[in-house]
Design an enzyme around this catalytic site. Structure first.
Site, short mmCIF file in Angstrom:
data_model
loop_
_atom_site.label_atom_id
_atom_site.label_comp_id
_atom_site.label_asym_id
_atom_site.label_seq_id
_atom_site.Cartn_x
_atom_site.Cartn_y
_atom_site.Cartn_z
N GLY A 48 -9.66 -8.80 -7.01
CA GLY A 48 -10.13 -7.62 -7.75
C GLY A 48 -10.20 -7.78 -9.25
N GLU A 113 -10.25 0.44 -9.21
CA GLU A 113 -9.69 0.28 -7.87
C GLU A 113 -8.89 1.53 -7.51
OE1 GLU A 113 -8.52 -3.74 -6.54
OE2 GLU A 113 -8.48 -4.26 -8.65
N HIS A 228 -1.81 -4.52 2.43
CA HIS A 228 -3.15 -4.25 1.89
C HIS A 228 -4.00 -3.60 2.99
CE1 HIS A 228 -7.03 -4.67 -0.05
NE2 HIS A 228 -6.39 -4.99 -1.16
N ARG A 269 -2.58 2.30 -2.18
CA ARG A 269 -2.69 1.41 -1.02
C ARG A 269 -1.84 1.83 0.17
NH1 ARG A 269 -2.73 -4.52 -4.07
NH2 ARG A 269 -4.90 -4.41 -4.72
N HIS A 330 0.66 -8.11 2.09
CA HIS A 330 -0.09 -8.58 0.93
C HIS A 330 0.79 -8.93 -0.27
CE1 HIS A 330 -3.31 -9.08 -1.90
NE2 HIS A 330 -3.00 -8.00 -2.58
N ARG A 365 2.79 -1.33 -5.51
CA ARG A 365 2.07 -1.84 -6.68
C ARG A 365 0.70 -1.20 -6.85
NH1 ARG A 365 -1.69 -5.86 -7.34
NH2 ARG A 365 -1.44 -6.69 -5.24
#
Length: 404
Positions: A48, A113, A228, A269, A330, A365
């Site tokens: 990303g 994002e 993820h 996420r 992830h 995160r």
């Protein structure tokens, strides 16, 4: 067994380890270890981008976005340090030759994002991590004071009176090395190799955390593991292929098997992952879909060329059809506890990157904060090492440099 002597030894050759080496003085004799070949590090896989404080007015929003994504369990001091240090990092990366995407007028282009309230992410196509890592590596390889050993694994640390004195490592030929150093930096990455389904390389098995635990070095939030939401579904074994969150930032949407949207794609996420799992359970399916129907062909081919090609290889043309996706392990928000200078609870032992837990990420995160956090706190580790080694004798009677 072989004894080697250095000023600093760095276990790991991802962005955190490389940036640490670049910010240490040319008078330091430095040894860097790579568990396998230099290409096999997770920094190479980041798609990303890397966050940056867009402008001074963006500070409060960026801070809040990071805290909200982390469920407000973040260490505020660390979040502040990362955000305020972000522009200097981006400027330095540009100076080093990182090819971030730019607008026609020469200004940086930004993407967005999930969980970001605005576009503030610098990127290079959909291989930002590879672009940054290879650029940093090229500069480190030019340094005459740095030696890099591939296929050499840190297996333990050397200590005396609860003070780190170096590391123990093993070469691919099975030779044991005792690498004596004034300061040690652990940058061995995360724990994805311990999972059946992960976007990480299998070699990332939490080595630094296991060694730290053995020596009573404090660990933090070992249960904070990020999943993820969108990895390419495949029945083939091996590392899961991640489909960048920036795809959703550019308009890609999540669909169930009826072709219906079931979640706001730009939520954090963990929230999106939970929604996908719930939809899979409700439908009794092994995957859901990600559709690029709202993303232009030009954006797909210019911003996401790697994702486009990989999906084609798997038999899916994202220009014409949705691609099956499934969540996978992830990122690791926990790790070896460090302070704001990347120092562990053992003197002369540092941890940076995904190996460390400096509290920036909290419980979850925020997208594209990982590369930034790694670089900001690697730079701080280097600065602290420089400070602690000042005033020491430049040459000690039993001190010499050697290579493996």
């Amino acid at each position: 067994m072989k004894n080697l002597y250095y000023d600093v030894v760095i276990a790991g050759c991802g962005v955190a380890g490389l940036y640490t080496a670049l910010h240490l003085g040319a008078d330091k004799k430095i040894l860097m270890l790579s568990k396998e070949d230099l290409a096999s590090c997770d920094s190479m896989l980041a798609q990303g981008g890397i966050c940056v404080l867009h402008d001074e007015e963006d500070y409060d929003a960026y801070f809040e976005d990071t805290m909200r994504a982390g469920h407000y369990e973040n260490r505020k001091e660390s979040v502040d340090i990362m955000i305020r240090g972000s522009r200097a990092v981006i400027d330095e990366l540009l100076t080093l030759g990182v090819r971030f995407e730019k607008n026609p007028d020469g200004t940086l282009a930004y993407t967005r994002e999930g969980a970001h309230s605005r576009a503030r992410i610098c990127f290079h196509k959909d291989i930002t991590g590879k672009e940054i890592t290879t650029t940093l590596l090229s500069h480190v390889q030019k340094l005459s004071n740095v030696i890099i050993c591939e296929y050499t694994t840190m297996t333990d640390i050397l200590t005396e009176g609860n003070v780190c004195q170096g590391i123990v490592a093993k070469t691919k030929d099975g030779e044991t090395l005792h690498i004596h150093a004034k300061d040690v930096v652990m940058a061995t990455g995360g724990i994805g190799g311990l999972y059946e389904h992960s976007t990480n390389y299998p070699l990332l098995t939490g080595d630094a955390c296991q060694i730290a635990k053995k020596h009573g070095v404090e660990l933090e939030h070992m249960d904070y593991v990020q999943i993820h939401p969108t990895c390419l579904y495949s029945e083939k074994p091996g590392r899961s292929f991640l489909i960048s969150e920036s795809a959703r930032g550019e308009g890609a949407i999540l669909l169930n098997h009826k072709g219906e949207r079931f979640v706001d794609e730009l939520l954090p996420r963990d929230v999106v992952t939970k929604a996908i799992h719930e939809e899979m359970e409700k439908e009794g399916t092994a995957y859901e879909y990600l559709s690029f129907e709202n993303v232009s062909e030009d954006t797909i081919k210019s911003h996401f060329p790697n994702i486009y090609e990989r999906c084609l290889q798997e038999g899916y043309d994202i220009l014409k059809e949705p691609v099956p996706i499934v969540p996978a392990q992830h990122y690791f928000m926990g790790g070896v506890h460090v302070d704001s200078r990347s120092m562990t609870t053992m003197p002369h032992l540092y941890a940076v990157g995904e190996t460390s837990c400096n509290g920036v990420h909290g419980k979850n995160r925020l997208a594209s904060n990982s590369l930034l956090e790694s670089l900001v706190f690697a730079k701080r580790a280097a600065a602290q090492i420089e400070f602690t080694q000042k005033g020491r004798k430049e040459h000690e009677s039993n001190y010499h440099a050697a290579c493996c």
